[in-house]
Design an enzyme around this catalytic site. Sequence first.
Site, PDB file in Angstrom:
ATOM      1  N   ASP A 298       0.712  -1.458  -0.492  1.00  0.00           N
ATOM      2  CA  ASP A 298      -0.359   0.016  -0.170  1.00  0.00           C
ATOM      3  C   ASP A 298       0.794   1.348   0.328  1.00  0.00           C
ATOM      4  O   ASP A 298       1.806   1.342   0.119  1.00  0.00           O
ATOM      5  CB  ASP A 298      -0.727   0.183   0.960  1.00  0.00           C
ATOM      6  N   MET A 299       0.235   1.633  -0.341  1.00  0.00           N
ATOM      7  CA  MET A 299       0.940   3.704  -0.443  1.00  0.00           C
ATOM      8  C   MET A 299       0.084   4.755   0.473  1.00  0.00           C
ATOM      9  O   MET A 299      -1.136   4.507   1.104  1.00  0.00           O
ATOM     10  CB  MET A 299       0.941   4.373  -1.556  1.00  0.00           C
TER      11      MET A 299
ATOM     12  N   ARG B 228      -0.492  -1.097  -8.346  1.00  0.00           N
ATOM     13  CA  ARG B 228      -2.365  -0.306  -7.995  1.00  0.00           C
ATOM     14  C   ARG B 228      -2.650   1.271  -8.495  1.00  0.00           C
ATOM     15  O   ARG B 228      -1.437   1.870  -7.320  1.00  0.00           O
ATOM     16  CB  ARG B 228      -3.328  -0.659  -6.778  1.00  0.00           C
TER      17      ARG B 228
ATOM     18  N   LYS C 197      -6.693   6.630  -6.154  1.00  0.00           N
ATOM     19  CA  LYS C 197      -6.852   8.825  -6.661  1.00  0.00           C
ATOM     20  C   LYS C 197      -6.122   9.139  -5.033  1.00  0.00           C
ATOM     21  O   LYS C 197      -5.540   9.841  -5.043  1.00  0.00           O
ATOM     22  CB  LYS C 197      -8.111   8.820  -5.970  1.00  0.00           C
ATOM     23  N   GLY C 198      -5.743   8.073  -3.872  1.00  0.00           N
ATOM     24  CA  GLY C 198      -5.090   8.594  -3.074  1.00  0.00           C
ATOM     25  C   GLY C 198      -5.558   9.235  -1.441  1.00  0.00           C
ATOM     26  O   GLY C 198      -7.057  10.329  -2.114  1.00  0.00           O
TER      27      GLY C 198
ATOM     28  N   LYS D  92     -11.019  17.427  -7.472  1.00  0.00           N
ATOM     29  CA  LYS D  92     -11.841  16.039  -7.741  1.00  0.00           C
ATOM     30  C   LYS D  92     -11.116  15.411  -9.229  1.00  0.00           C
ATOM     31  O   LYS D  92     -10.640  15.173 -10.375  1.00  0.00           O
ATOM     32  CB  LYS D  92     -13.011  16.024  -7.447  1.00  0.00           C
TER      33      LYS D  92
ATOM     34  N   HIS E 299     -13.579   3.368  -7.257  1.00  0.00           N
ATOM     35  CA  HIS E 299     -15.680   3.203  -7.265  1.00  0.00           C
ATOM     36  C   HIS E 299     -15.949   3.778  -8.211  1.00  0.00           C
ATOM     37  O   HIS E 299     -17.190   4.086  -8.397  1.00  0.00           O
ATOM     38  CB  HIS E 299     -15.852   3.519  -5.838  1.00  0.00           C
TER      39      HIS E 299
ATOM     40  N   ARG F 165     -11.295   8.011   6.531  1.00  0.00           N
ATOM     41  CA  ARG F 165     -10.769   7.649   5.830  1.00  0.00           C
ATOM     42  C   ARG F 165     -11.637   7.582   4.545  1.00  0.00           C
ATOM     43  O   ARG F 165     -12.178   7.838   3.812  1.00  0.00           O
ATOM     44  CB  ARG F 165      -9.656   7.226   5.291  1.00  0.00           C
ATOM     45  N   ARG F 166     -12.710   6.160   5.154  1.00  0.00           N
ATOM     46  CA  ARG F 166     -14.190   5.211   3.403  1.00  0.00           C
ATOM     47  C   ARG F 166     -14.494   7.054   4.136  1.00  0.00           C
ATOM     48  O   ARG F 166     -15.880   6.921   2.902  1.00  0.00           O
ATOM     49  CB  ARG F 166     -14.561   4.134   4.714  1.00  0.00           C
TER      50      ARG F 166
END
Length: 309
Positions: free
Chosen positions: A132-133, A182, A185-186, A199, A230, A291-292
């Site tokens: 992951d980043m 992968r 968007k960040g 965005k 998504h 974050r979600r």
Amino acid sequence: MSLMRRALLAASTNAWLRDHVTKWGFVRRSVTRFMPGERIEDALAAAKEQQKLGINTILTRLGENLTRGDEFEEVTQHYLEVIDRVAEAGLDAHISIKPTQLGLDLDRALCERNIDRLVERAEQKGNFVWIDMEGSPYVDPTLELYKRSRAKSDRVGIALQAYLYRTPQDVESLIPLGPAIRVVKGAYLEAPNIAYPKKSDVDDAFYKLSTRLLSPDAQKTGTLLHIATHDIPLADRLLAYIKQNDVPNAAYEFAMLYGIQRNQQLRLAREGIGLRVLISYGEYWFPWYMRRLAERPANVWFVIRTLWS
Ligand code: FDA
């Protein structure tokens, strides 16, 4: 960036909130929408259900910025066991790790050794390790970890964030290695001097990075792209590019998070388009969950509604 998004991202790093909010029943109930449970058994059972629908998976145990040597060892041992259990269960489920879970903040050499151990086990068992980043201070060390691992194995991939201005150069430096990338968007709170705040700019950057990685000369090196979004209009734009340019199926997969845009997940599976759903599990879910919520502030109303359910 909206005020709500900024506030949620700031909350994601607040220790007091992490210690208190995670004990509130209605918050715990709302999290189940995005993760099948806290235990690896819950994640494996969910992966099995996805596989029946033609959807493969990626498993990740939540946790970041760990500080003690015994914690890094425990996480590494855990993932070694997960790789074994995935093989025993006959699942097509990759693993995804965060370098700060494996020691990056404390001891770079230890983190390298832990990644080596996981990638070696993935080689033995036919699995694959995604790195992951995390936030922007980690980009350089994470790229170095990836390049080092990629020189030894092709069973390792890395996440790159489209919102960072630097990412097109990072992509160019990786293409000669035949990387697995992968594109996301960040998800972190980044300053406007290093990341696009708007965005529409991030979406545009995502499209350009993805088409670059699908281009014939990137394909010649064996590049694999994971389109991790998504965003349906963006996914459709990329599907149109793939069709127009006869991009082979082996060049890409879509990747989405468990529980988000379920109809789109089923649509991709029905149409025979490669899709992996990332399933998170573990007790340390607070920053990840914030974050979600920040990705879709409407989710906050969903959390509040569960107060009454
Ligand atoms: P965007 O945020 O524009 O959302 C598009 C639409 O999708 C929204 O309008 C909404 O309808 C829906 N949606 C998106 N998020 C939702 C949510 N939480 N709840 C409900 N609906 C939602 N980031 C990172 O910095 N490092 C990493 O390593 C990773 N790894 C990663 C792996 C995978 C498989 C995925 C899918 C994502 C990541 N991310 C990540 C997270 C990523 O950076 C990003 O924050 C989210 O994917 C949200 O961005 P979208 O591309 O989905 O678009």
